[in-house]
Design a protein around this motif. Sequence first.
Motif, PDB file in Angstrom:
ATOM      1  N   GLN A   9      -5.552  -4.822   4.342  1.00  0.00           N
ATOM      2  CA  GLN A   9      -6.263  -3.560   4.567  1.00  0.00           C
ATOM      3  C   GLN A   9      -7.372  -3.470   3.524  1.00  0.00           C
ATOM      4  O   GLN A   9      -7.173  -3.850   2.368  1.00  0.00           O
ATOM      5  CB  GLN A   9      -5.317  -2.377   4.440  1.00  0.00           C
ATOM      6  CG  GLN A   9      -4.079  -2.538   5.316  1.00  0.00           C
ATOM      7  CD  GLN A   9      -3.262  -1.268   5.446  1.00  0.00           C
ATOM      8  OE1 GLN A   9      -3.714  -0.280   5.996  1.00  0.00           O
ATOM      9  NE2 GLN A   9      -2.032  -1.307   4.955  1.00  0.00           N
ATOM     10  N   LYS A  10      -8.520  -2.943   3.950  1.00  0.00           N
ATOM     11  CA  LYS A  10      -9.660  -2.897   3.028  1.00  0.00           C
ATOM     12  C   LYS A  10     -10.387  -1.564   3.159  1.00  0.00           C
ATOM     13  O   LYS A  10     -10.662  -1.103   4.273  1.00  0.00           O
ATOM     14  CB  LYS A  10     -10.616  -4.051   3.352  1.00  0.00           C
ATOM     15  CG  LYS A  10     -11.747  -4.140   2.373  1.00  0.00           C
ATOM     16  CD  LYS A  10     -12.542  -5.422   2.505  1.00  0.00           C
ATOM     17  CE  LYS A  10     -13.612  -5.404   1.426  1.00  0.00           C
ATOM     18  NZ  LYS A  10     -14.814  -6.050   1.763  1.00  0.00           N
ATOM     19  N   CYS A  11     -10.677  -0.982   2.027  1.00  0.00           N
ATOM     20  CA  CYS A  11     -11.435   0.273   2.003  1.00  0.00           C
ATOM     21  C   CYS A  11     -12.824   0.039   2.592  1.00  0.00           C
ATOM     22  O   CYS A  11     -13.479  -0.960   2.297  1.00  0.00           O
ATOM     23  CB  CYS A  11     -11.534   0.767   0.563  1.00  0.00           C
ATOM     24  SG  CYS A  11     -12.673   2.145   0.394  1.00  0.00           S
ATOM     25  N   LEU A  12     -13.251   0.996   3.412  1.00  0.00           N
ATOM     26  CA  LEU A  12     -14.514   0.848   4.140  1.00  0.00           C
ATOM     27  C   LEU A  12     -15.734   0.993   3.231  1.00  0.00           C
ATOM     28  O   LEU A  12     -16.805   0.450   3.526  1.00  0.00           O
ATOM     29  CB  LEU A  12     -14.571   1.935   5.227  1.00  0.00           C
ATOM     30  CG  LEU A  12     -15.547   1.754   6.365  1.00  0.00           C
ATOM     31  CD1 LEU A  12     -15.132   0.598   7.243  1.00  0.00           C
ATOM     32  CD2 LEU A  12     -15.632   3.030   7.195  1.00  0.00           C
ATOM     33  N   SER A  13     -15.580   1.724   2.146  1.00  0.00           N
ATOM     34  CA  SER A  13     -16.732   1.990   1.277  1.00  0.00           C
ATOM     35  C   SER A  13     -17.163   0.703   0.571  1.00  0.00           C
ATOM     36  O   SER A  13     -16.347   0.040  -0.081  1.00  0.00           O
ATOM     37  CB  SER A  13     -16.357   3.053   0.245  1.00  0.00           C
ATOM     38  OG  SER A  13     -17.227   2.975  -0.854  1.00  0.00           O
ATOM     39  N   SER A  14     -18.457   0.383   0.660  1.00  0.00           N
ATOM     40  CA  SER A  14     -18.907  -0.854   0.007  1.00  0.00           C
ATOM     41  C   SER A  14     -18.895  -0.693  -1.511  1.00  0.00           C
ATOM     42  O   SER A  14     -18.929  -1.671  -2.238  1.00  0.00           O
ATOM     43  CB  SER A  14     -20.287  -1.256   0.522  1.00  0.00           C
ATOM     44  OG  SER A  14     -21.194  -0.209   0.322  1.00  0.00           O
ATOM     45  N   SER A  34     -11.840   6.943   1.262  1.00  0.00           N
ATOM     46  CA  SER A  34     -12.532   6.473   2.476  1.00  0.00           C
ATOM     47  C   SER A  34     -11.516   5.953   3.499  1.00  0.00           C
ATOM     48  O   SER A  34     -10.347   5.754   3.181  1.00  0.00           O
ATOM     49  CB  SER A  34     -13.484   5.327   2.136  1.00  0.00           C
ATOM     50  OG  SER A  34     -14.451   5.755   1.225  1.00  0.00           O
ATOM     51  N   LEU A  35     -12.010   5.699   4.696  1.00  0.00           N
ATOM     52  CA  LEU A  35     -11.151   5.083   5.715  1.00  0.00           C
ATOM     53  C   LEU A  35     -10.799   3.655   5.296  1.00  0.00           C
ATOM     54  O   LEU A  35     -11.507   3.055   4.478  1.00  0.00           O
ATOM     55  CB  LEU A  35     -11.900   5.031   7.051  1.00  0.00           C
ATOM     56  CG  LEU A  35     -12.233   6.383   7.689  1.00  0.00           C
ATOM     57  CD1 LEU A  35     -13.259   6.191   8.802  1.00  0.00           C
ATOM     58  CD2 LEU A  35     -10.971   7.034   8.241  1.00  0.00           C
ATOM     59  N   VAL A  36      -9.736   3.115   5.870  1.00  0.00           N
ATOM     60  CA  VAL A  36      -9.443   1.697   5.643  1.00  0.00           C
ATOM     61  C   VAL A  36      -9.512   0.931   6.965  1.00  0.00           C
ATOM     62  O   VAL A  36      -9.339   1.503   8.038  1.00  0.00           O
ATOM     63  CB  VAL A  36      -8.053   1.458   4.988  1.00  0.00           C
ATOM     64  CG1 VAL A  36      -8.025   1.939   3.559  1.00  0.00           C
ATOM     65  CG2 VAL A  36      -6.950   2.105   5.796  1.00  0.00           C
ATOM     66  N   ASP A  37      -9.782  -0.331   6.835  1.00  0.00           N
ATOM     67  CA  ASP A  37      -9.938  -1.254   7.954  1.00  0.00           C
ATOM     68  C   ASP A  37      -8.886  -2.350   7.858  1.00  0.00           C
ATOM     69  O   ASP A  37      -8.444  -2.650   6.749  1.00  0.00           O
ATOM     70  CB  ASP A  37     -11.256  -2.007   7.710  1.00  0.00           C
ATOM     71  CG  ASP A  37     -12.282  -1.750   8.771  1.00  0.00           C
ATOM     72  OD1 ASP A  37     -11.959  -1.171   9.798  1.00  0.00           O
ATOM     73  OD2 ASP A  37     -13.427  -2.168   8.524  1.00  0.00           O
ATOM     74  N   ILE A  38      -8.572  -2.978   8.963  1.00  0.00           N
ATOM     75  CA  ILE A  38      -7.785  -4.215   8.884  1.00  0.00           C
ATOM     76  C   ILE A  38      -8.788  -5.376   8.884  1.00  0.00           C
ATOM     77  O   ILE A  38      -9.663  -5.435   9.752  1.00  0.00           O
ATOM     78  CB  ILE A  38      -6.821  -4.363  10.086  1.00  0.00           C
ATOM     79  CG1 ILE A  38      -5.991  -3.093  10.285  1.00  0.00           C
ATOM     80  CG2 ILE A  38      -5.926  -5.591   9.916  1.00  0.00           C
ATOM     81  CD1 ILE A  38      -5.192  -2.638   9.098  1.00  0.00           C
TER      82      ILE A  38
END
Length: 466
Positions: A9-14, A34-38
Amino acid sequence: MGLSEHAFQKCLSSKCGSQFDLSRALVDCPHCGSLVDIQYDWDRLPVPNALADFSQFWTQRNNPTRRSGVWRFHELIPFASQDLLVTVGEGQTLLQKADEVAKYVDLDPGCLFLQYEGMNPSGSFKDNGMCAAFTHARAIGAERAACASTGNTSASLSMYCSVTRLMKAVIFIGSGKISYGKLSQALDYGALTIQILGDFDDAMDRVKQVSQKLGIYLVNSVNAFRLEGQKSIIFRILESMDWQVPDWIVVPGGNLGNSSAFGKALIELKQLGLIDHLPRLAVINSSGAKTLFELYHEKGLRWNKGLPDKEIELQYFNKMESDQSKASTLASAIEINRPVNLHKCLRALDACDGVVRQVSDQQALDAKAKIAAGGMGCEPASATSVAGAKILREDGIIGKSDRVVCVLTGHQLKDPNITVAYHSTDRQEFERVLGGYGVKKASFPNHAIGVPNDLDAIIKAIKLYS
Ligand code: F0G
């Protein structure tokens, strides 16, 4: 076996970009909110060389996971091993060429396609994501699942709980207008149904708090696993188009989960070299719930390489609060003022040279009547995709010979009251149901004809009207 070690899982914020393993049930980044992504380490995963390689899985339809229109594409959603996948037969959906509707939108014959997600087991696209969320929930041993819903998420969650017996459902609905079709599903499937005084946005706030306090697994589309499943809508569209990329994909925008998932799917396919270009994406708001339209189109909010301008958002939502402005539309599924996936949708719009439009309830209901008369019927929110394509065509943004896919997100029978009122000859009934939403008339009515219970009169009427 289990959750993949090649996914995280990775935080969407750069700016933050924190990473977490898959064993956590996150709804936002614990560091920055922030949202998280897979995300996947694709180099270490077995990805087919060409999208057409997926066609072979059609021959394995006795295997429930290959029969699933989601897990047929497991290699592109590879966060869990085969043995963990949850399926109830979702994603057996159709891309239908609809020339009658194409005429209405002013597209050449053969250019308009309707991706009919109402064919899912609970009658909406939500099942695409719910099977993925259930797969993750099962892997981490969750026992209860919750959502706030305008109706379809709750119907889908309740159905997966009842069929799989993996978790117990707790659903939060507002006191406003959840359609009876959807509410009846949740009640019948046995979900614990909490109705709060407030609207969807209020219910969403509460369910986040409650699920955190009680450790309940949240299945709203802030759940990144759900969006992984919803990527499959794109895979099936491409599959039906013989793996050719259309010019446009048009989708209703509510909580912005679909548009976000579509963007992610397309970005990944391009990264993997499985498509050579991206289609354009159009996200359609209802004019009674037009946060994305205003932020994107009028306030200029953009993805900005992972750092959307927080000040623009803050000012917008503060004003919404001080004006006590509430979303209000007959397209109740998308009656949402604070779309939780806003940033992921901005990423999708950025990648797909996207556009955002709003349509009135009058435009949506007229489009809905045309869709049903010339294709598969749908619920009001779904029809915003066709209504949106029509105005984009009128503005010359969509070309007459562009190949356009409009996604129909939910089944016609979800919300029959609106349909019956639209076609009614009883003006009082029309006004009672539709009057408060600026719908002045049914442009394409199909009135029932009253005839005496008399054979001659019936035959005369049929001859006269057919
Ligand atoms: N269409 C239908 C039929 C829906 O039920 C929803 C969302 C949307 C479109 C919007 O999709 O959120 O991906 O932009 N319904 C949610 C629910 C909010 O609770 O059932 P989105």
